[in-house]
Design an enzyme around this catalytic site. Structure first.
Site, PDB file in Angstrom:
ATOM      1  CG  HIS A  78      -0.202   0.125   2.532  1.00  0.00           C
ATOM      2  ND1 HIS A  78       0.512  -0.926   3.082  1.00  0.00           N
ATOM      3  CD2 HIS A  78      -0.071   1.156   3.413  1.00  0.00           C
ATOM      4  CE1 HIS A  78       1.045  -0.552   4.235  1.00  0.00           C
ATOM      5  NE2 HIS A  78       0.718   0.711   4.458  1.00  0.00           N
ATOM      6  NE  ARG A  96       1.831   6.493   9.053  1.00  0.00           N
ATOM      7  CZ  ARG A  96       0.762   5.867   8.582  1.00  0.00           C
ATOM      8  NH1 ARG A  96       0.885   4.658   8.061  1.00  0.00           N
ATOM      9  NH2 ARG A  96      -0.429   6.436   8.650  1.00  0.00           N
ATOM     10  CG  HIS A 109       5.039   1.059   3.025  1.00  0.00           C
ATOM     11  ND1 HIS A 109       4.428   2.203   2.533  1.00  0.00           N
ATOM     12  CD2 HIS A 109       4.504   0.863   4.261  1.00  0.00           C
ATOM     13  CE1 HIS A 109       3.570   2.670   3.426  1.00  0.00           C
ATOM     14  NE2 HIS A 109       3.603   1.863   4.486  1.00  0.00           N
ATOM     15  CG  ASP A 128       1.523   5.165   4.785  1.00  0.00           C
ATOM     16  OD1 ASP A 128       1.142   3.991   4.919  1.00  0.00           O
ATOM     17  OD2 ASP A 128       2.612   5.592   5.235  1.00  0.00           O
TER      18      ASP A 128
END
Length: 303
Positions: free
Chosen positions: A106, A277, A262, A108
């Site tokens: 995906h 994150r 990623h 983000d």
């Protein structure tokens, strides 16, 4: 092969490519909110060139330090549905015990029109073995498409949504993770139309914009969409387009979310994995013919 970049204070940072098409390790930098502008500029240039950059041994960095550093790269933004970690303004904690196993390809937050430009991920608790993350270069994926597939991709738009079949797209989904996804991640449902090929606003490169939030291609049936998605997505994740990183606690990784996909490898069983994150606000992608992405639906679920 290494590239050495001198910075204003007389020290040097070293940028060492990790794989042939994507990824570089940066050494000689202690990440803080007090970095000088030349060092920040060098880091930004490396992110744009290599798509993802890796920093080892940033053990000094805590939540507040990560937030301070992130602000040097732009304006941090919170996740549209998932609450931030307690005591922080922008940090999203991905905890393996609470559904934080992002084991599907995906980019983000592409269910929003202006999805994040950068993601900054810090390793807090890392398994002794396993738990690597893999990134893919979506520019080289596009560049190496056959001409006929490029012509097709150039014309396609896709609907991206956070209301996808979570269990079907991931492996070994626990009941707790499924419940958290349904109640938290999809507490508000987004549907956004993106061009499958977008022009990077800083590099001018053309990228494939796909990943697991892509629901279907506009004007095509779900069956046809699935077949075409599989072909194009397969080009993104070819091994030649990827780099794999073995985490250590204290690592910080920054990637250009407009240029990559990623995948967090879920191979560490019941071991604990915690990463934190922060994302930096981005802009709406622009298609080859100059059109911008648009969010068509935002629907608050009734709990």
């Amino acid at each position: 092969m290494s590239n050495v970049k001198e910075v204003q204070n007389g020290s040097a940072i070293v940028v060492t490519p990790v794989a042939g098409r994507i990824g570089a390790e940066i050494s000689g930098v202690k990440l803080t909110g007090e970095l000088d502008s030349n060092t920040v500029k060098s880091i930004r240039e490396a992110i744009l060139k290599y798509k993802v950059v890796f920093f080892r041994d940033q053990h000094h960095l805590d939540d507040q330090g990560q937030e301070a550093f992130a602000q040097l790269l732009g304006n941090p933004v919170v996740h549209p549905t998932v609450p931030t970690k307690n005591g922080t303004n922008f940090i999203l904690e991905l905890h393996s015990d609470h559904g934080g196993r992002a084991d599907s390809w995906h980019t983000d937050v592409t269910f929003e029109a202006a999805y994040p430009k950068f993601s900054i991920l810090r390793g807090v608790v890392i398994p002794e073995a396993g738990g690597d993350t893999v990134w893919a270069n979506t520019a080289t994926a596009y560049e190496n498409l056959p001409t006929e597939l490029k012509n097709l991709a150039n014309q396609l738009w896709a609907v991206h949504t956070n209301a996808y079949d979570y269990a079907a797209k991931k492996n070994n989904v626990s009941a707790e993770a499924k419940k958290r996804h349904d109640e938290v991640f999809t507490s508000t449902i987004y549907e956004t139309e993106h061009p499958v090929v977008h022009v990077h606003p800083e590099t001018g490169e053309r990228h494939l914009l796909l990943g697991h939030f892509a629901k279907n291609f506009i004007g095509l049936s779900s069956t046809d969409s699935a077949h075409i998605f599989s072909i194009l997505q397969g080009h993104v994740t070819q091994l030649e387009n990827t780099v794999r990183w073995k985490w250590k606690a204290g690592d910080v990784i920054i990637w250009d979310n407009r240029a990559t996909q990623h995948y967090a490898v879920n191979d560490y069983g019941n071991a604990q994995r915690v990463v934190r994150r922060i994302t930096i606000d981005g802009e709406k992608p622009i298609s080859l013919d100059g059109c911008r992405s648009i969010t068509k639906t935002i629907e608050k679920k009734i709990q």
